[in-house]
Design a protein around this motif. Sequence first.
Motif, PDB file in Angstrom:
ATOM      1  N   ARG A 148       0.823  -1.203   0.000  1.00  0.00           N
ATOM      2  CA  ARG A 148       0.000   0.000   0.000  1.00  0.00           C
ATOM      3  C   ARG A 148       0.860   1.256   0.000  1.00  0.00           C
ATOM      4  O   ARG A 148       1.832   1.364   0.726  1.00  0.00           O
ATOM      5  CB  ARG A 148      -0.934   0.015   1.205  1.00  0.00           C
ATOM      6  N   LYS A 152      -1.348   6.504  -3.913  1.00  0.00           N
ATOM      7  CA  LYS A 152      -2.264   5.905  -4.887  1.00  0.00           C
ATOM      8  C   LYS A 152      -3.726   6.151  -4.491  1.00  0.00           C
ATOM      9  O   LYS A 152      -4.542   5.241  -4.450  1.00  0.00           O
ATOM     10  CB  LYS A 152      -1.990   4.412  -5.034  1.00  0.00           C
ATOM     11  N   ASP A 156      -8.880   2.128  -6.086  1.00  0.00           N
ATOM     12  CA  ASP A 156      -9.459   1.330  -5.017  1.00  0.00           C
ATOM     13  C   ASP A 156      -8.414   0.315  -4.563  1.00  0.00           C
ATOM     14  O   ASP A 156      -7.546  -0.099  -5.335  1.00  0.00           O
ATOM     15  CB  ASP A 156     -10.711   0.605  -5.527  1.00  0.00           C
ATOM     16  N   TYR A 157      -8.523  -0.104  -3.298  1.00  0.00           N
ATOM     17  CA  TYR A 157      -7.520  -1.007  -2.735  1.00  0.00           C
ATOM     18  C   TYR A 157      -8.185  -1.977  -1.775  1.00  0.00           C
ATOM     19  O   TYR A 157      -9.045  -1.593  -0.990  1.00  0.00           O
ATOM     20  CB  TYR A 157      -6.450  -0.203  -1.987  1.00  0.00           C
ATOM     21  N   GLU A 159      -6.922  -4.932   1.012  1.00  0.00           N
ATOM     22  CA  GLU A 159      -5.767  -5.529   1.683  1.00  0.00           C
ATOM     23  C   GLU A 159      -5.905  -7.042   1.709  1.00  0.00           C
ATOM     24  O   GLU A 159      -6.971  -7.580   2.010  1.00  0.00           O
ATOM     25  CB  GLU A 159      -5.649  -4.990   3.104  1.00  0.00           C
ATOM     26  N   TYR A 267      -4.590  -3.220  -5.986  1.00  0.00           N
ATOM     27  CA  TYR A 267      -5.148  -1.961  -6.471  1.00  0.00           C
ATOM     28  C   TYR A 267      -5.956  -2.231  -7.740  1.00  0.00           C
ATOM     29  O   TYR A 267      -5.595  -3.099  -8.544  1.00  0.00           O
ATOM     30  CB  TYR A 267      -4.030  -0.962  -6.792  1.00  0.00           C
TER      31      TYR A 267
END
Length: 290
Positions: A148, A152, A156-157, A159, A267
Motif C-alpha cells: 500500500r 495511490k 481502489d484497494y 488488503e 489496487y
Amino acid sequence: MNTVQLECFLAVAQYLNFSKAAESVSITQPAVSHQISSLEDELGVKLFVRTSKSVSLTREGIMFISDAEQILKIAGSAKFRLSEKPENEPVRINIGCHNQAELNVLPPALKELSGIYEDLLPSISIIPFKSIDNQLKDQKIQLLLSFRNTQKQSFDYVELCRCPLMCLCSEDHPLAKAESLDIDDISGRPLFIERHTCPDDVFGLQHKLLAGGKVEKITFCGEYESALTMAEAGIGFFIYPVIGDAYKGPLRAIPIKGVREMSFGVYYLRSQLEQQAKDMIKILKKQFAK
C-alpha cells in the motif's frame, strides 16, 4: 511510433548490443540504429547511452520498456481478435506486479481462476514501483499487486495481508543465528535495492540502517531479484517484507523489531472491473485468509 521501432527498442534493451539485437529481429544493424533514432526523435528523449564500447539504458529508456511491451501486446491482441471468430474470444485478465516476490502469489490463484474460466488468458506485467501507476490508470492492467502506498489515492484497494519486514540472509550468515533483530543493531554488508524498484518503506529503512553507522561496504542492487541472488550467494543481507508464506527459498528470514508491518493487497479501478477480475480478487482474499 510503429511496432518495428518498438521491437527494435526492446531487442536492444534486452541485449544492450545493436548487432545481437539486429540478429534477433532479422534486420540489419544500420536499420536497427535508424529505428531507435527515429523513435528517440519522436519521443523527444534519449533511450540509450551509446559509446564505442558499450550500450546502456537511460532512465527514460528503463521507464519506456513497460510501455513498449504493452503497446506490442495490445497490437498483437488486436490482430488476434480480428483474425478469430467472436465465439473463440478468450477471457482475458491483465495483472501487474513489481517483482518475483509478488509474482509468487499468483500461481495458486490463477490455477483456481482457470477452473472457472476454461478459456482464461492471463497477461502478467512486471514493472518497477515508480512506473506502474499509469498502467492501471490507462487500463493496460486490471489488477495491481502492491504494497500500500498513500500516494495511490485515485485507485481502489483491498488488503490481502500484513507483511512483517525481515532481514533476509543465507543460513551461514552471522545474522542468521538471531531470532529477531533491532534495526540499530544490524551490522555487516547490506544489499540496497534501488529506490525506483522497492517500496518507500523499504527505501527509508535502508537509509536508517545506513545512518546507524554499523554497516560495512554497501552493495547496490537494481531490484529485488538481484538482492535475492546475492544474498543466496552469501554476499550480504537485505531488508524486505515477506508476503505470507510466498517466499520458500533457502534464505533465513529474521523479523526486525520496532518497525511497522506493511499492507499488501490489490489496487484496481472499481468502475472498470470486469467479472474475471472481481473473481480473482475473491480468490486472492480467500487464499490469504487461510
